[in-house]
Design a protein around this motif. Structure first.
Motif, PDB file in Angstrom:
ATOM      1  N   ARG A 181      -3.341 -25.650  15.354  1.00  0.00           N
ATOM      2  CA  ARG A 181      -3.677 -26.559  14.258  1.00  0.00           C
ATOM      3  C   ARG A 181      -4.689 -27.546  14.800  1.00  0.00           C
ATOM      4  N   LEU A 183      -8.840 -29.638  13.810  1.00  0.00           N
ATOM      5  CA  LEU A 183      -9.899 -29.886  12.846  1.00  0.00           C
ATOM      6  C   LEU A 183     -10.579 -28.579  12.473  1.00  0.00           C
ATOM      7  N   GLY A 187     -15.940 -29.331   9.764  1.00  0.00           N
ATOM      8  CA  GLY A 187     -15.318 -30.407   8.993  1.00  0.00           C
ATOM      9  C   GLY A 187     -15.808 -31.774   9.447  1.00  0.00           C
ATOM     10  N   ASP A 188     -15.286 -32.793   8.819  1.00  0.00           N
ATOM     11  CA  ASP A 188     -15.720 -34.153   9.065  1.00  0.00           C
ATOM     12  C   ASP A 188     -14.496 -34.947   9.531  1.00  0.00           C
ATOM     13  N   LEU A 189     -14.559 -35.509  10.740  1.00  0.00           N
ATOM     14  CA  LEU A 189     -13.414 -36.219  11.307  1.00  0.00           C
ATOM     15  C   LEU A 189     -12.939 -37.331  10.379  1.00  0.00           C
ATOM     16  N   TYR A 191     -12.874 -37.488   7.265  1.00  0.00           N
ATOM     17  CA  TYR A 191     -12.115 -37.065   6.093  1.00  0.00           C
ATOM     18  C   TYR A 191     -10.859 -36.262   6.442  1.00  0.00           C
ATOM     19  N   ALA A 192     -10.597 -36.084   7.743  1.00  0.00           N
ATOM     20  CA  ALA A 192      -9.423 -35.303   8.122  1.00  0.00           C
ATOM     21  C   ALA A 192      -8.161 -36.088   7.781  1.00  0.00           C
ATOM     22  N   ASP A 193      -7.131 -35.397   7.273  1.00  0.00           N
ATOM     23  CA  ASP A 193      -5.890 -36.115   6.990  1.00  0.00           C
ATOM     24  C   ASP A 193      -5.186 -36.437   8.304  1.00  0.00           C
ATOM     25  N   THR A 196      -3.295 -33.553  10.255  1.00  0.00           N
ATOM     26  CA  THR A 196      -4.206 -32.621  10.929  1.00  0.00           C
ATOM     27  C   THR A 196      -4.773 -33.275  12.188  1.00  0.00           C
ATOM     28  N   LEU A 197      -5.148 -34.554  12.048  1.00  0.00           N
ATOM     29  CA  LEU A 197      -5.750 -35.264  13.171  1.00  0.00           C
ATOM     30  C   LEU A 197      -4.739 -35.438  14.294  1.00  0.00           C
ATOM     31  N   ALA A 200      -4.408 -32.231  15.988  1.00  0.00           N
ATOM     32  CA  ALA A 200      -5.606 -31.958  16.788  1.00  0.00           C
ATOM     33  C   ALA A 200      -5.547 -32.722  18.113  1.00  0.00           C
TER      34      ALA A 200
END
Lengths: 211, 211
Positions: A181, A183, A187-189, A191-193, A196-197, A200
């Motif tokens: 799991r 990013l 994608g754009d850091l 806007y990551a939820d 997820t972050l 990551a």
């Protein structure tokens, strides 16, 4: 209201609007688009529907939909026969094939979801466990959806493999892994939820290892 | 990449993705959904496609698609036979029927659009003008789309009716109207675009008249 349209038009429209994600307006639009196509094309379209399941079977080993049993993947000895990716649906196989996974698959036929009345017995989990007991598998990659139900399904399978390993029914050498799991690429850091972050972050790897 | 899916599945998927607004992923999703339906249902779906145009004709008066010529609307003497709503497509008739329009229709078969290589001669404008010359029409309601092309089409038709009226080919008593432009019901004034708002201002009516 009495309809002003021909019955055949109404009929196709109602058939199309019974498909998931297609509402009455889209169905009408599609039907009128189809009215502009040639008769032969419509015949061809119709046949594609009618004959969909004529030659389709489930592979008795991996449960993917296929034209033959065993399926082309299970009968291909050039693949990594000691890896099994466990997925929910046949469509997931397509995605992994595009990502160049070269092992074999096991299609569960869904995910454990009490809300939809789907329990472990409705999936092909028992078939997976007996596949693993044959001893020719080194790694099981749990590739269920990264959703609540997908995680629960993965957890359930992992627990049952461990249990069978303790009993000695499945070799202790079989390792169980899960897709990473993190990013999404591109994608754009910003806007990551947060979940997820944080996954990551947990799963961070040596920079050299990423190359 | 060699496909792993059965040919019949690939075939339906490619048929579905050839429809407007349906991409390859949606097509795949729909195909797998259909794999879960019964054989009889798929047969029924197929027939709806194959037989779509079997009983469909264009009404020779109003050019709507119908099962009979004249269509049920043109042959219904209970309607307001002296009003003709000029629309672009048969689908627009459906919308006006829902809005309880009780006159007759004239389906143009599109809109004047030089960019798509559609000129006035590609539409049924000449047929409309000769319909009007018969003298049984009191009002022509231009109900083309409120878009650039729809407005151009309406303007073109209006000009040609005036021209024929000067020549005496169409009675001077025929009035030409256009659907009102304004705020959509249930809309939010704050989010209305300036053009719509300025049209709504221009077209304002006495408050009593709105009730």
């Amino acid at each position: 209201m009495k309809s002003v349209l021909p019955q055949a038009v109404e009929r196709l429209s109602s058939v199309l609007s019974s498909l998931p994600g297609i509402g009455p307006k889209t169905a009408n639009r599609l039907t009128f688009y189809l009215l502009g196509r040639k008769d032969e094309e419509l015949k061809e379209f119709g046949d594609a529907f009618s004959e969909l399941k004529d030659k389709v079977v489930n592979c008795s080993t991996c449960h993917i939909i296929a034209e033959s049993d065993p399926c082309p993947i299970c009968s291909d000895s050039g693949r990594d026969t000691d890896k099994i990716a466990v997925v929910e649906e046949s469509l997931d196989v397509l995605a992994l094939e595009k990502a160049r996974f070269s092992g074999r698959y096991h299609v569960l036929g869904g995910q454990i979801s009490p809300i939809n009345n789907v329990g472990p017995d409705d999936l092909t989990i028992d078939a997976l466990l007996s596949r693993l007991s044959r001893g020719d598998t080194k790694e099981v990659i749990l590739a269920t959806d990264p959703s609540l139900e997908g995680e629960a399904t993965a957890l359930y399978i992992d627990e049952h493999i461990s249990l069978k390993q303790k009993e000695g029914a499945i070799p202790a050498s079989v390792t169980v892994t899960r897709l990473a799991r993190g990013l999404p690429v591109g994608g754009d850091l910003e806007y990551a939820d947060e979940l997820t972050l944080s996954r990551a972050l947990e799963g961070r790897r040596s920079y050299d290892g990423q190359k």
